[in-house]
Scaffold this motif. Structure first.
Motif, PDB file in Angstrom:
ATOM      1  N   ARG A   3      14.771  34.628  40.655  1.00  0.00           N
ATOM      2  CA  ARG A   3      14.233  35.899  40.437  1.00  0.00           C
ATOM      3  C   ARG A   3      12.975  35.751  39.648  1.00  0.00           C
ATOM      4  O   ARG A   3      13.003  35.060  38.462  1.00  0.00           O
ATOM      5  N   ALA A   4      12.040  36.567  39.872  1.00  0.00           N
ATOM      6  CA  ALA A   4      10.861  36.550  39.020  1.00  0.00           C
ATOM      7  C   ALA A   4      11.205  37.186  37.685  1.00  0.00           C
ATOM      8  O   ALA A   4      11.937  38.214  37.690  1.00  0.00           O
ATOM      9  N   LYS A   5      10.581  36.792  36.657  1.00  0.00           N
ATOM     10  CA  LYS A   5      10.928  37.136  35.275  1.00  0.00           C
ATOM     11  C   LYS A   5      10.207  38.585  35.102  1.00  0.00           C
ATOM     12  O   LYS A   5       9.177  38.932  35.686  1.00  0.00           O
ATOM     13  N   GLY A   6      10.948  39.618  34.748  1.00  0.00           N
ATOM     14  CA  GLY A   6      10.558  41.017  34.534  1.00  0.00           C
ATOM     15  C   GLY A   6       9.573  40.890  33.286  1.00  0.00           C
ATOM     16  O   GLY A   6       9.580  40.389  32.361  1.00  0.00           O
ATOM     17  N   GLU A   8       6.762  42.505  30.763  1.00  0.00           N
ATOM     18  CA  GLU A   8       6.587  43.496  30.115  1.00  0.00           C
ATOM     19  C   GLU A   8       5.212  44.199  30.019  1.00  0.00           C
ATOM     20  O   GLU A   8       4.826  45.167  29.721  1.00  0.00           O
ATOM     21  N   LYS A  12       2.662  43.456  37.966  1.00  0.00           N
ATOM     22  CA  LYS A  12       3.714  43.666  39.045  1.00  0.00           C
ATOM     23  C   LYS A  12       4.976  42.443  38.721  1.00  0.00           C
ATOM     24  O   LYS A  12       4.667  41.261  38.602  1.00  0.00           O
ATOM     25  N   SER A  13       6.069  42.890  38.775  1.00  0.00           N
ATOM     26  CA  SER A  13       7.250  42.213  38.522  1.00  0.00           C
ATOM     27  C   SER A  13       8.221  42.496  39.885  1.00  0.00           C
ATOM     28  O   SER A  13       8.108  43.599  40.275  1.00  0.00           O
ATOM     29  N   MET A  14       9.273  41.949  39.917  1.00  0.00           N
ATOM     30  CA  MET A  14      10.304  41.816  40.898  1.00  0.00           C
ATOM     31  C   MET A  14      10.982  43.074  40.569  1.00  0.00           C
ATOM     32  O   MET A  14      11.666  43.132  39.298  1.00  0.00           O
ATOM     33  N   ASP A  15      11.256  43.966  41.480  1.00  0.00           N
ATOM     34  CA  ASP A  15      12.363  45.014  41.256  1.00  0.00           C
ATOM     35  C   ASP A  15      13.722  44.357  41.456  1.00  0.00           C
ATOM     36  O   ASP A  15      14.121  44.288  42.599  1.00  0.00           O
ATOM     37  N   ILE A  16      14.556  44.193  40.336  1.00  0.00           N
ATOM     38  CA  ILE A  16      15.855  43.849  40.401  1.00  0.00           C
ATOM     39  C   ILE A  16      16.747  45.016  40.208  1.00  0.00           C
ATOM     40  O   ILE A  16      18.063  44.555  40.322  1.00  0.00           O
ATOM     41  N   ILE A  17      16.475  46.147  40.004  1.00  0.00           N
ATOM     42  CA  ILE A  17      17.799  47.222  39.652  1.00  0.00           C
ATOM     43  C   ILE A  17      17.937  47.934  41.132  1.00  0.00           C
ATOM     44  O   ILE A  17      18.834  48.161  41.647  1.00  0.00           O
TER      45      ILE A  17
END
Lengths: 364, 163
Positions: A3-6, A8, A12-17
């Protein structure tokens, strides 16, 4: 899958939730207060209905900033939706205000409680307040018919025989908090005899109680009692009997008369705070407090004219405050205990005797 | 099971990236999934856990060992859980909660879920979207309509701060 690292920094970051399974998202929302759980529906389309099936509902009139009508309608709509969709409400946490003048809130409660019972409610936490002082509003009787009650906080009601007409065995109730209610002994005793699981009992600023007996509560851990202090109490302070249930850890009494049974052993008592106790504390001398850590005695007339012996080998802190020097001696104590004495003397008739008594107390 | 021999039984768990881990049966059966396998006698050889990667499984086993070493004292267990999760980033937490769900470990599942909830509480919708990288796919009209429907939830405290 990597996964792309969230990040801060807002890039744009990957939605892992959002991709977590529904049952996990529901569990996460379970731990949020109602309003934050509901507003997750605004996050995105996939979040629109996630909150809708969570097994716990929690509503407080305070969240609605005094808009009581909005509050009642929102709670009612939510419960009705759960009912129509045949969803379970396992836990229901409600803080409701009942106005002396209207019975609308009570009517809603009368509907909700039986409905929720059929929707699988296992845990019911209720905080019910009236707007005005205790002299005006009758406590609605539907409350004591709710057998899944686990926590009950009643404030500013008259609790008379009418309110216990529908009383059932409340075997899950572990916290009872009565605040500024008018309640008489018979009603109080009936209620607690139906609540054998009470662990925490708070009786705060209530009127009408003369004599209470807590022997029916084998699981009591925490007991707090106070009344609003008036310079000239018209009536005798309430008399309190606690027959040393082995479970009790904290006793905190202000302006009530506790009666110790001779020779009682308070096996789990850690904190004992007595303030304004007029009843004689003589029998305390024969009681055992094997793990008592903190003993605080203030303004206790009950210490007058007695020689008190305290058997509390684990004590770390002893506090005394009062207008006279008590005669207190201690059994074996730990080496690290300390005591704080605060003696407010008004007038010393016999200075020599005074110092002699003080000396004796300090030596003990 | 090792009841007769007196020596603790060790189980071998295999992650989906083929890492092998030894763990005491007494700790591993915190997972209802594993406990069922043990009870059904399917735990003789290697137990394959197809939904958990090695890194996450290592972490879960640390947790299993840590929590099962604490006697029945809910407060101590809670403080262990808090400490265990305190240095985990969100990505790790998401992996842990998936693993806990798959392994049917309610205590870990609840602890991680509560931790994630704690992050979301008292935060604005915009903050939560940014924090978790959630893309807003509502049109402004749709969003306004959902907000209107739950108007009461927008009257409390909310913040855009990270703390």
């Amino acid at each position: 899958m990597k996964r792309a690292k969230g990040e801060e920094d807002g890039s744009k970051s990957m939605d892992i939730i959002s991709v977590l399974p529904q049952e996990i998202l529901e569990r996460i929302l379970y731990f949020l207060p109602q309003e934050y759980a509901v507003r997750t529906s605004v996050l995105s389309k996939s979040w629109r209905h996630v909150w809708c099936a969570r097994p716990n509902l929690a509503f407080s009139v305070q969240t609605f900033k005094g808009k009581r009508q909005d509050f009642l309608i929102t709670v009612d709509k939510t419960i009705q939706r759960y009912r129509v969709q045949r969803l379970c409400v396992e836990e229901f946490d409600l803080c409701i205000l009942v106005d002396g003048s209207d019975c609308e809130s009570v009517t809603f409660l009368e509907n909700w409680i039986p409905l929720l019972k059929h929707m699988g409610m296992k845990k019911f936490d209720l905080s019910i307040h009236s707007r005005y002082s205790w002299a005006f509003t009758d406590m609605p009787s539907v409350v004591f018919g709710a057998e899944s009650l686990q926590y009950l906080h009643v404030a500013k009601f008259v609790m008379d025989q009418k309110c216990i007409e529908r009383l059932v065995l409340l075997k899950h109730l572990d916290q009872l908090h009565l605040e500024q209610v008018y309640i008489e002994d018979a009603v109080f005793q009936r209620i607690i005899s139906s609540c054998p699981s009470i662990e925490t009992m708070i009786i705060e600023g209530c009127e009408g109680l003369k004599k209470i007996n807590l022997s029916d509560l084998p699981n009591l851990i925490y007991f707090y009692f106070d009344v609003v202090y008036e310079d000239e109490l018209e009536e005798e302070p309430c008399s309190i009997e606690i027959h040393a249930p082995s479970s009790i850890e904290t006793i905190n009494i202000t302006f009530g008369n506790i009666w110790f049974r001779k020779g009682a052993e308070f096996r789990n008592l850690i904190n004992l705070h007595l303030r304004g106790v007029d009843s004689s504390l003589e029998h305390m001398s024969s009681c055992k407090f094997p793990i008592l850590v903190w003993l605080s005695l203030s303004d206790c007339e009950g210490l007058k004219d007695i020689k008190l012996f305290i058997d509390a080998p684990s004590m770390l802190l002893f506090e005394y405050q009062g207008f006279f020097i008590p005669s207190i001696s201690f059994g074996k104590t730990t080496s690290s205990w300390r005591s704080e004495l605060n003696i407010n003397y008004m007038q010393i008739n016999n200075g020599y005797l005074w110092f002699l008594e003080l000396n004796e107390l300090l030596n003990s | 099971m090792a009841a007769e021999t007196g020596t603790p039984t060790t189980l071998t768990l295999k992650s989906n990236d083929d890492e092998l881990f030894s763990v005491a049966e007494s700790a591993a059966i915190l997972s209802v999934t594993i406990r069922n396998m043990v009870e059904d006698g399917c735990a003789g050889g290697v137990i394959p856990l197809d939904n958990v990667d090695g890194k996450t499984l290592a972490s879960v086993i640390t947790y299993m060992n840590g929590i099962s070493a604490i006697p029945a004292d809910e407060e101590k267990k809670k403080s262990y859980r808090d400490k265990f999760l305190s240095d985990k980033d969100f990505e790790t937490l998401a992996d842990m909660v998936l693993a806990a769900n798959y392994l049917n470990m309610s205590c870990l599942m609840d602890a991680v879920s509560a931790k994630i909830a704690q992050v979301m509480e008292k935060k604005s919708v915009g903050w939560v979207r940014r924090k978790f990288g959630i893309e807003n796919d509502y049109t402004p009209e749709e969003e306004a309509a959902v907000k209107e429907e739950h108007k009461w939830t927008f009257e409390g405290v909310e913040t855009d701060d990270d703390n």
